[in-house]
Design an enzyme around this catalytic site. Structure first.
Site, PDB file in Angstrom:
ATOM      1  N   ALA A  28       0.810  -1.219   0.000  1.00  0.00           N
ATOM      2  CA  ALA A  28       0.000   0.000   0.000  1.00  0.00           C
ATOM      3  C   ALA A  28       0.844   1.271   0.000  1.00  0.00           C
ATOM      4  CB  ALA A  28      -0.907  -0.013   1.224  1.00  0.00           C
TER       5      ALA A  28
ATOM      6  N   ASN B  17       1.797  -3.084   7.821  1.00  0.00           N
ATOM      7  CA  ASN B  17       2.748  -3.853   7.006  1.00  0.00           C
ATOM      8  C   ASN B  17       3.640  -2.929   6.187  1.00  0.00           C
ATOM      9  OD1 ASN B  17       2.017  -6.857   7.202  1.00  0.00           O
ATOM     10  ND2 ASN B  17       0.044  -5.847   7.004  1.00  0.00           N
TER      11      ASN B  17
ATOM     12  N   HIS C 145      -0.486   7.413   3.715  1.00  0.00           N
ATOM     13  CA  HIS C 145       0.887   7.092   4.138  1.00  0.00           C
ATOM     14  C   HIS C 145       1.837   8.155   3.606  1.00  0.00           C
ATOM     15  CE1 HIS C 145      -0.699   3.186   5.238  1.00  0.00           C
ATOM     16  NE2 HIS C 145      -1.089   2.970   3.992  1.00  0.00           N
TER      17      HIS C 145
END
Ligand SMILES: NC(=O)C1=CN([C@@H]2O[C@H](COP(=O)(O)OP(=O)(O)OC[C@H]3O[C@@H](n4cnc5c(N)ncnc54)[C@H](O)[C@@H]3O)[C@@H](O)[C@H]2O)C=CC1
Ligand SMILES: O=C([O-])CC(=O)C(=O)O
Length: 254
Positions: free
Chosen positions: A121, A177, A205
Protein backbone atom coordinates in the site's frame (compact mmCIF):
# COMPACT_ATOMS: atom_id res chain seq x y z
CA UNK A 1 2.37 -20.05 -14.24
CA UNK A 2 -0.11 -21.76 -11.89
CA UNK A 3 -0.81 -19.78 -8.75
CA UNK A 4 -2.45 -20.69 -5.45
CA UNK A 5 -3.79 -18.26 -2.87
CA UNK A 6 -3.66 -18.53 0.91
CA UNK A 7 -6.15 -16.17 2.53
CA UNK A 8 -9.29 -15.39 0.55
CA UNK A 9 -10.21 -11.91 1.80
CA UNK A 10 -9.99 -8.40 0.37
CA UNK A 11 -6.67 -8.66 -1.47
CA UNK A 12 -7.39 -12.13 -2.83
CA UNK A 13 -10.79 -10.98 -4.08
CA UNK A 14 -9.23 -8.20 -6.17
CA UNK A 15 -6.50 -10.49 -7.53
CA UNK A 16 -9.06 -13.11 -8.50
CA UNK A 17 -11.23 -10.54 -10.29
CA UNK A 18 -8.27 -9.37 -12.36
CA UNK A 19 -7.31 -12.93 -13.31
CA UNK A 20 -10.93 -13.78 -14.19
CA UNK A 21 -11.04 -10.71 -16.45
CA UNK A 22 -7.89 -11.85 -18.28
CA UNK A 23 -5.79 -8.90 -17.08
CA UNK A 24 -3.00 -11.02 -15.58
CA UNK A 25 -1.43 -13.89 -17.52
CA UNK A 26 -1.48 -16.48 -14.75
CA UNK A 27 -3.73 -19.39 -13.96
CA UNK A 28 -5.27 -19.07 -10.52
CA UNK A 29 -5.96 -22.68 -9.70
CA UNK A 30 -6.13 -23.21 -5.94
CA UNK A 31 -7.55 -21.41 -2.93
CA UNK A 32 -7.06 -22.00 0.78
CA UNK A 33 -8.63 -20.19 3.72
CA UNK A 34 -9.38 -21.37 7.25
CA UNK A 35 -12.91 -20.26 6.35
CA UNK A 36 -13.65 -22.81 3.60
CA UNK A 37 -16.62 -20.87 2.29
CA UNK A 38 -14.37 -17.92 1.42
CA UNK A 39 -12.04 -20.22 -0.51
CA UNK A 40 -14.99 -21.79 -2.33
CA UNK A 41 -16.42 -18.38 -3.29
CA UNK A 42 -13.20 -17.25 -4.93
CA UNK A 43 -12.56 -20.64 -6.55
CA UNK A 44 -15.98 -20.46 -8.20
CA UNK A 45 -15.04 -17.13 -9.86
CA UNK A 46 -12.24 -18.75 -11.91
CA UNK A 47 -13.20 -22.44 -11.99
CA UNK A 48 -10.49 -23.14 -9.43
CA UNK A 49 -10.33 -25.60 -6.55
CA UNK A 50 -10.81 -24.82 -2.86
CA UNK A 51 -8.51 -27.01 -0.76
CA UNK A 52 -8.86 -28.03 2.90
CA UNK A 53 -5.15 -27.85 3.58
CA UNK A 54 -2.47 -25.75 1.95
CA UNK A 55 -0.35 -28.85 1.32
CA UNK A 56 -3.06 -30.11 -1.06
CA UNK A 57 -2.26 -27.33 -3.54
CA UNK A 58 1.54 -27.56 -3.43
CA UNK A 59 2.07 -30.36 -5.99
CA UNK A 60 0.05 -28.37 -8.53
CA UNK A 61 1.27 -24.76 -8.23
CA UNK A 62 4.40 -22.80 -9.16
CA UNK A 63 3.78 -19.95 -6.75
CA UNK A 64 1.62 -19.21 -3.70
CA UNK A 65 0.32 -15.76 -2.79
CA UNK A 66 0.01 -15.33 0.98
CA UNK A 67 -2.75 -12.77 1.60
CA UNK A 68 -3.87 -13.99 5.01
CA UNK A 69 -2.14 -12.85 8.22
CA UNK A 70 1.24 -12.76 9.97
CA UNK A 71 0.39 -16.13 11.61
CA UNK A 72 -0.11 -17.65 8.19
CA UNK A 73 3.40 -16.53 7.24
CA UNK A 74 4.81 -18.23 10.34
CA UNK A 75 2.69 -21.37 10.07
CA UNK A 76 2.44 -22.01 6.35
CA UNK A 77 5.20 -20.26 4.41
CA UNK A 78 8.08 -22.48 5.68
CA UNK A 79 6.32 -25.57 4.26
CA UNK A 80 5.54 -23.85 0.97
CA UNK A 81 9.22 -22.96 0.49
CA UNK A 82 10.30 -26.46 1.55
CA UNK A 83 8.20 -27.78 -1.33
CA UNK A 84 10.25 -25.52 -3.63
CA UNK A 85 7.37 -23.20 -4.44
CA UNK A 86 7.84 -19.44 -4.75
CA UNK A 87 5.88 -17.22 -2.39
CA UNK A 88 4.45 -13.70 -2.53
CA UNK A 89 4.16 -12.39 1.04
CA UNK A 90 1.59 -9.67 1.74
CA UNK A 91 1.71 -9.92 5.56
CA UNK A 92 5.23 -8.52 5.45
CA UNK A 93 5.08 -7.39 9.10
CA UNK A 94 5.84 -11.02 9.99
CA UNK A 95 9.23 -10.64 8.30
CA UNK A 96 10.31 -8.04 10.88
CA UNK A 97 11.02 -11.05 13.13
CA UNK A 98 14.68 -11.68 12.27
CA UNK A 99 14.51 -15.38 13.23
CA UNK A 100 11.55 -16.06 10.99
CA UNK A 101 13.10 -14.03 8.18
CA UNK A 102 16.36 -15.95 8.24
CA UNK A 103 14.52 -19.28 8.50
CA UNK A 104 12.50 -18.40 5.38
CA UNK A 105 15.59 -17.17 3.52
CA UNK A 106 17.37 -20.43 4.39
CA UNK A 107 14.44 -22.59 3.25
CA UNK A 108 14.15 -20.58 0.03
CA UNK A 109 17.83 -20.93 -0.80
CA UNK A 110 17.94 -24.65 0.07
CA UNK A 111 14.94 -25.36 -2.13
CA UNK A 112 15.64 -22.98 -5.00
CA UNK A 113 12.52 -20.95 -4.25
CA UNK A 114 11.97 -17.20 -4.17
CA UNK A 115 10.24 -14.91 -1.71
CA UNK A 116 8.63 -11.83 -3.27
CA UNK A 117 7.39 -8.90 -1.21
CA UNK A 118 5.31 -6.46 -3.27
CA UNK A 119 5.43 -2.77 -2.43
CA UNK A 120 1.91 -3.09 -1.01
CA UNK A 121 0.00 0.00 0.00
CA UNK A 122 3.05 2.27 -0.09
CA UNK A 123 4.88 4.18 -2.80
CA UNK A 124 8.56 5.07 -2.79
CA UNK A 125 10.16 1.65 -2.22
CA UNK A 126 11.93 2.01 -5.57
CA UNK A 127 13.62 5.25 -4.49
CA UNK A 128 14.31 3.98 -1.00
CA UNK A 129 16.06 0.87 -2.31
CA UNK A 130 18.17 2.99 -4.64
CA UNK A 131 18.93 5.54 -1.89
CA UNK A 132 20.08 2.77 0.44
CA UNK A 133 23.02 2.12 -1.89
CA UNK A 134 24.38 5.40 -0.51
CA UNK A 135 23.99 6.42 3.11
CA UNK A 136 20.56 7.14 4.54
CA UNK A 137 20.17 9.52 7.50
CA UNK A 138 16.48 9.02 8.30
CA UNK A 139 13.31 7.30 7.12
CA UNK A 140 10.00 8.26 8.64
CA UNK A 141 6.50 6.95 7.93
CA UNK A 142 3.40 8.78 9.13
CA UNK A 143 0.25 6.70 8.59
CA UNK A 144 -3.16 8.26 9.01
CA UNK A 145 -6.25 6.08 8.87
CA UNK A 146 -9.91 6.61 9.68
CA UNK A 147 -10.59 5.13 13.16
CA UNK A 148 -12.82 2.46 11.58
CA UNK A 149 -9.88 1.22 9.51
CA UNK A 150 -7.97 0.78 12.76
CA UNK A 151 -10.87 -1.09 14.33
CA UNK A 152 -11.68 1.66 16.83
CA UNK A 153 -14.22 4.43 17.16
CA UNK A 154 -13.37 8.02 18.19
CA UNK A 155 -14.35 11.60 17.32
CA UNK A 156 -10.99 13.30 17.86
CA UNK A 157 -7.74 12.87 15.98
CA UNK A 158 -5.29 10.86 18.13
CA UNK A 159 -1.68 9.73 17.76
CA UNK A 160 -1.86 6.02 18.58
CA UNK A 161 1.81 5.17 18.19
CA UNK A 162 5.23 6.76 17.87
CA UNK A 163 8.25 4.49 17.69
CA UNK A 164 10.07 1.94 15.58
CA UNK A 165 8.57 -0.24 12.84
CA UNK A 166 9.53 -3.48 14.62
CA UNK A 167 7.29 -2.61 17.58
CA UNK A 168 4.55 -1.07 15.38
CA UNK A 169 3.99 -4.35 13.53
CA UNK A 170 3.57 -6.16 16.86
CA UNK A 171 1.02 -3.66 18.14
CA UNK A 172 -0.88 -3.23 14.83
CA UNK A 173 -0.22 -6.49 13.00
CA UNK A 174 -2.94 -6.01 10.38
CA UNK A 175 -2.46 -2.30 9.80
CA UNK A 176 1.14 -1.32 9.33
CA UNK A 177 2.75 -3.85 7.01
CA UNK A 178 3.88 -0.82 5.01
CA UNK A 179 6.34 0.03 7.80
CA UNK A 180 7.87 -3.43 7.48
CA UNK A 181 8.20 -3.16 3.71
CA UNK A 182 9.99 0.19 4.07
CA UNK A 183 12.29 -1.19 6.80
CA UNK A 184 13.21 -4.28 4.80
CA UNK A 185 13.80 -2.19 1.67
CA UNK A 186 16.46 -0.08 3.39
CA UNK A 187 17.75 -2.44 6.08
CA UNK A 188 16.90 -0.25 9.06
CA UNK A 189 14.15 -0.17 11.66
CA UNK A 190 12.37 2.97 10.46
CA UNK A 191 10.52 5.60 12.53
CA UNK A 192 6.74 5.29 12.50
CA UNK A 193 3.80 7.38 13.65
CA UNK A 194 0.24 6.03 13.46
CA UNK A 195 -2.65 8.48 13.70
CA UNK A 196 -6.36 7.72 13.93
CA UNK A 197 -8.02 10.64 12.16
CA UNK A 198 -11.81 10.87 11.79
CA UNK A 199 -11.28 13.67 9.22
CA UNK A 200 -9.78 11.34 6.58
CA UNK A 201 -11.60 8.71 4.58
CA UNK A 202 -8.48 7.27 2.96
CA UNK A 203 -5.53 5.28 4.31
CA UNK A 204 -2.83 7.94 4.04
CA UNK A 205 0.89 7.09 4.14
CA UNK A 206 3.53 9.82 4.16
CA UNK A 207 7.15 8.75 3.78
CA UNK A 208 10.13 11.08 4.23
CA UNK A 209 13.62 9.85 3.39
CA UNK A 210 16.86 11.80 3.86
CA UNK A 211 20.32 10.69 2.82
CA UNK A 212 23.38 11.53 0.79
CA UNK A 213 21.26 11.34 -2.40
CA UNK A 214 19.18 14.31 -1.16
CA UNK A 215 15.67 13.79 0.17
CA UNK A 216 12.24 12.69 -1.00
CA UNK A 217 8.75 12.67 0.32
CA UNK A 218 5.86 10.56 -0.92
CA UNK A 219 2.20 10.85 0.05
CA UNK A 220 -0.23 8.07 -0.81
CA UNK A 221 -3.94 8.67 -0.26
CA UNK A 222 -5.32 5.19 -0.64
CA UNK A 223 -8.88 4.19 -1.36
CA UNK A 224 -9.86 1.41 1.04
CA UNK A 225 -11.11 -2.03 0.04
CA UNK A 226 -14.86 -2.27 0.44
CA UNK A 227 -14.74 -5.65 2.14
CA UNK A 228 -11.87 -4.73 4.49
CA UNK A 229 -11.34 -1.01 5.16
CA UNK A 230 -8.01 -1.68 6.91
CA UNK A 231 -6.60 -2.60 3.54
CA UNK A 232 -5.95 -0.28 0.62
CA UNK A 233 -6.82 -1.18 -2.97
CA UNK A 234 -3.21 -0.25 -3.88
CA UNK A 235 -1.94 -3.21 -1.84
CA UNK A 236 -3.87 -5.63 -4.04
CA UNK A 237 -2.83 -3.77 -7.20
CA UNK A 238 0.83 -4.13 -6.21
CA UNK A 239 0.44 -7.90 -5.89
CA UNK A 240 -1.38 -8.04 -9.23
CA UNK A 241 1.41 -6.02 -10.89
CA UNK A 242 4.02 -8.29 -9.37
CA UNK A 243 2.27 -11.37 -10.79
CA UNK A 244 2.29 -9.67 -14.19
CA UNK A 245 5.98 -8.72 -13.85
CA UNK A 246 6.91 -12.33 -13.11
CA UNK A 247 5.80 -13.29 -16.60
CA UNK A 248 7.65 -10.42 -18.32
CA UNK A 249 11.24 -10.29 -19.58
CA UNK A 250 11.85 -6.62 -18.98
CA UNK A 251 11.69 -5.19 -15.46
CA UNK A 252 11.23 -1.47 -14.87
CA UNK A 253 12.05 0.16 -11.54
CA UNK A 254 14.54 -0.94 -8.89
N1 LIG B 1 1.86 -5.26 2.37
C1 LIG B 1 0.91 -4.33 2.49
O1 LIG B 1 1.10 -3.16 2.15
C2 LIG B 1 -0.42 -4.74 3.02
C3 LIG B 1 -0.59 -5.95 3.61
N2 LIG B 1 -1.80 -6.32 4.10
C4 LIG B 1 -1.90 -7.62 4.76
O2 LIG B 1 -2.26 -8.60 3.82
C5 LIG B 1 -3.01 -9.64 4.46
C6 LIG B 1 -4.33 -9.85 3.73
O3 LIG B 1 -5.07 -8.65 3.76
P1 LIG B 1 -6.64 -8.65 3.44
O4 LIG B 1 -6.92 -9.38 2.21
O5 LIG B 1 -7.11 -7.26 3.60
O6 LIG B 1 -7.17 -9.48 4.69
P2 LIG B 1 -8.65 -10.05 4.97
O7 LIG B 1 -8.81 -10.02 6.45
O8 LIG B 1 -9.65 -9.38 4.12
O9 LIG B 1 -8.52 -11.57 4.49
C7 LIG B 1 -7.64 -12.46 5.07
C8 LIG B 1 -8.16 -13.87 4.88
O10 LIG B 1 -7.15 -14.78 5.31
C9 LIG B 1 -7.72 -15.78 6.13
N3 LIG B 1 -6.68 -16.21 7.08
C10 LIG B 1 -6.05 -15.45 8.01
N4 LIG B 1 -5.13 -16.17 8.66
C11 LIG B 1 -5.17 -17.42 8.13
C12 LIG B 1 -4.45 -18.61 8.38
N5 LIG B 1 -3.52 -18.68 9.34
N6 LIG B 1 -4.76 -19.71 7.65
C13 LIG B 1 -5.73 -19.66 6.70
N7 LIG B 1 -6.44 -18.56 6.41
C14 LIG B 1 -6.16 -17.45 7.12
C15 LIG B 1 -8.93 -15.14 6.80
O11 LIG B 1 -9.91 -16.11 7.13
C16 LIG B 1 -9.42 -14.17 5.71
O12 LIG B 1 -10.38 -14.78 4.86
C17 LIG B 1 -3.19 -9.18 5.91
O13 LIG B 1 -2.22 -9.77 6.75
C18 LIG B 1 -2.96 -7.69 5.83
O14 LIG B 1 -2.52 -7.15 7.06
C19 LIG B 1 -2.88 -5.51 3.96
C20 LIG B 1 -2.76 -4.27 3.39
C21 LIG B 1 -1.50 -3.76 2.93
O1 LIG C 1 -3.46 -1.00 3.30
C1 LIG C 1 -2.88 -0.07 3.89
O2 LIG C 1 -3.07 1.14 3.63
C2 LIG C 1 -1.82 -0.35 4.88
C3 LIG C 1 -2.05 -1.53 5.67
O3 LIG C 1 -3.15 -1.92 5.99
C4 LIG C 1 -0.86 -2.22 6.09
O4 LIG C 1 0.25 -1.74 5.83
O5 LIG C 1 -1.00 -3.29 6.70
Amino acid sequence: MIVGIVGCGAIANLITGFVRDGKVPVELGFFYDRDLERAENLASMVDGTAVLDVTDMLPHVDLVVEAASPEAVRELVPGILEAGRDVVVMSVGALMDPELRSLLEKKASENNAEIHVPSGAIVGLDGLKAASMGSIRSVKLVTRKPPRSLGISMDEKKVLYTGKASEAVKRFPLNINVAAALSLACGRDIDVEIIADPAVDRNVHEVTVKGDFGEFKTITENVRCSINPKTSVMAAYSAIRLLKSLSENMHIGT
